[in-house]
Motif scaffolding. Structure first.
Motif, PDB file in Angstrom:
ATOM      1  N   LYS A 210      38.645  37.871  43.753  1.00  0.00           N
ATOM      2  CA  LYS A 210      38.345  37.514  45.176  1.00  0.00           C
ATOM      3  C   LYS A 210      39.305  38.341  46.079  1.00  0.00           C
ATOM      4  O   LYS A 210      40.525  37.882  45.647  1.00  0.00           O
ATOM      5  N   SER A 211      38.855  38.774  47.192  1.00  0.00           N
ATOM      6  CA  SER A 211      40.165  39.328  48.108  1.00  0.00           C
ATOM      7  C   SER A 211      40.656  38.046  48.917  1.00  0.00           C
ATOM      8  O   SER A 211      39.884  37.114  49.240  1.00  0.00           O
ATOM      9  N   ASN A 212      41.776  38.148  49.574  1.00  0.00           N
ATOM     10  CA  ASN A 212      42.306  37.268  50.481  1.00  0.00           C
ATOM     11  C   ASN A 212      41.342  36.986  51.618  1.00  0.00           C
ATOM     12  O   ASN A 212      41.079  36.100  52.239  1.00  0.00           O
ATOM     13  N   LYS A 213      40.307  38.305  51.978  1.00  0.00           N
ATOM     14  CA  LYS A 213      39.649  38.134  53.197  1.00  0.00           C
ATOM     15  C   LYS A 213      38.119  37.520  52.951  1.00  0.00           C
ATOM     16  O   LYS A 213      37.245  37.212  53.806  1.00  0.00           O
ATOM     17  N   GLY A 214      37.968  37.383  51.722  1.00  0.00           N
ATOM     18  CA  GLY A 214      36.658  36.514  51.439  1.00  0.00           C
ATOM     19  C   GLY A 214      35.565  37.384  50.062  1.00  0.00           C
ATOM     20  O   GLY A 214      35.572  36.741  49.416  1.00  0.00           O
ATOM     21  N   PRO A 215      35.284  38.560  50.516  1.00  0.00           N
ATOM     22  CA  PRO A 215      34.422  39.148  49.655  1.00  0.00           C
ATOM     23  C   PRO A 215      35.062  39.604  48.467  1.00  0.00           C
ATOM     24  O   PRO A 215      36.375  39.615  48.192  1.00  0.00           O
ATOM     25  N   ASP A 216      34.401  39.478  47.569  1.00  0.00           N
ATOM     26  CA  ASP A 216      34.634  39.780  45.999  1.00  0.00           C
ATOM     27  C   ASP A 216      35.051  41.092  45.788  1.00  0.00           C
ATOM     28  O   ASP A 216      34.591  42.178  46.175  1.00  0.00           O
ATOM     29  N   VAL A 217      36.185  41.283  45.114  1.00  0.00           N
ATOM     30  CA  VAL A 217      36.478  42.848  44.914  1.00  0.00           C
ATOM     31  C   VAL A 217      35.743  43.433  43.627  1.00  0.00           C
ATOM     32  O   VAL A 217      35.307  42.602  42.688  1.00  0.00           O
ATOM     33  N   SER A 218      35.115  44.540  43.688  1.00  0.00           N
ATOM     34  CA  SER A 218      34.206  45.362  42.810  1.00  0.00           C
ATOM     35  C   SER A 218      35.039  45.575  41.506  1.00  0.00           C
ATOM     36  O   SER A 218      34.998  46.812  41.136  1.00  0.00           O
ATOM     37  N   LYS A 219      35.636  44.741  40.905  1.00  0.00           N
ATOM     38  CA  LYS A 219      36.340  45.041  39.754  1.00  0.00           C
ATOM     39  C   LYS A 219      36.220  43.790  38.638  1.00  0.00           C
ATOM     40  O   LYS A 219      36.190  42.498  39.215  1.00  0.00           O
ATOM     41  N   GLU A 220      35.972  43.979  37.385  1.00  0.00           N
ATOM     42  CA  GLU A 220      35.889  43.276  36.560  1.00  0.00           C
ATOM     43  C   GLU A 220      36.857  43.213  35.374  1.00  0.00           C
ATOM     44  O   GLU A 220      37.059  44.249  34.953  1.00  0.00           O
ATOM     45  N   GLU A 221      37.385  42.168  35.013  1.00  0.00           N
ATOM     46  CA  GLU A 221      38.381  41.984  34.116  1.00  0.00           C
ATOM     47  C   GLU A 221      37.994  40.819  32.929  1.00  0.00           C
ATOM     48  O   GLU A 221      37.443  39.843  33.269  1.00  0.00           O
ATOM     49  N   TYR A 222      38.651  41.316  31.610  1.00  0.00           N
ATOM     50  CA  TYR A 222      38.273  40.503  30.694  1.00  0.00           C
ATOM     51  C   TYR A 222      39.631  40.096  30.135  1.00  0.00           C
ATOM     52  O   TYR A 222      40.641  40.751  29.915  1.00  0.00           O
TER      53      TYR A 222
END
Length: 223
Positions: A210-222
């Motif tokens: 999640k970004s500090n502004k609220g919306p989720d970052v379009s990135k997935e990590e494993y």
């Protein structure tokens, strides 16, 4: 509880939730990840409660009936009557404890079990965003380095904002991240879990940052 006894002359019954049926210094379990001695763990000498005329019931509660004012225990037929109850609560346990490789350090026995399992792992992760969670992962790294196991990866992970950042400041939190990075500890906060892999063992967590502004970052990590 001793303070209560000083001001209350009635009957006091304690029901500890520890598996060992004793009252433990859980702070040492976080500050010292390595093996601990029993005399480091227990708060009081064995006969302290006896001297204070306090009864200790070593049984697991199955139900509290507030209408009849009775407490029922697992595998015990007798019920315990009460007039008033005082709950000394602790933090809630992780919902991931259903996996056999996820542990909650709550007492002497669980501390030893978690310690032994981490020594066999390639990657160990601490769930939590509290000061205690950061203290635990730092203690783990120091202990592993001292015993030549610095190659074990360590990560502290949570879905919430760090308690350090919320309570102190972003500057203090950034400084903490810098120190953890030097200790080769990965920090992942404010993650949105989108999937869990594993049946009996927790093998992988899929998440979005999640970004500090609220919306989720379009990135997935494993990992």
């Amino acid at each position: 509880i001793i303070t209560l006894r000083l001001s209350f002359t009635g009957k006091i019954i304690l029901i500890p939730t520890s598996a060992s049926g004793s009252f433990e210094n859980r702070d040492i379990l976080i500050r010292k990840f390595g093996p601990v001695e029993k005399n480091e763990v227990y708060y009081v000498e064995a006969d302290l409660f006896k001297k204070a005329n306090i009864d200790v019931v070593k049984a697991q509660i199955s139900q509290i009936n507030y209408d009849t004012r009775e407490i029922e225990f697992k595998n015990v037929k007798e019920k315990l009557s009460f007039e008033n109850i005082l709950f000394a609560g602790s933090s809630s346990k992780s919902k991931y404890l259903k996996y056999m490789n996820v542990f909650s350090i709550t007492d002497y026995e669980s501390h030893a079990k978690a310690h032994n399992e981490v020594l066999k792992a390639n990657h160990a992760m601490v769930f939590g965003s509290t000061f205690e969670a950061f203290q635990l992962v730092s203690s783990m790294r120091s202990y592993l380095n001292q015993h030549g196991m610095g190659s074990i990866q360590l990560t502290i992970f949570d879905t919430e904002t760090s308690e350090v950042e919320k309570t102190l400041s972003s500057n203090v939190y950034r400084r903490l991240l810098h120190e953890l990075k030097k200790m080769k500890i990965t920090t992942i906060m404010k993650a949105e879990i989108v999937g869990i892999e594993g049946d009996h063992k927790l093998n992988k967590i899929n998440f979005l940052l999640k970004s500090n502004k609220g919306p989720d970052v379009s990135k997935e990590e494993y990992f």
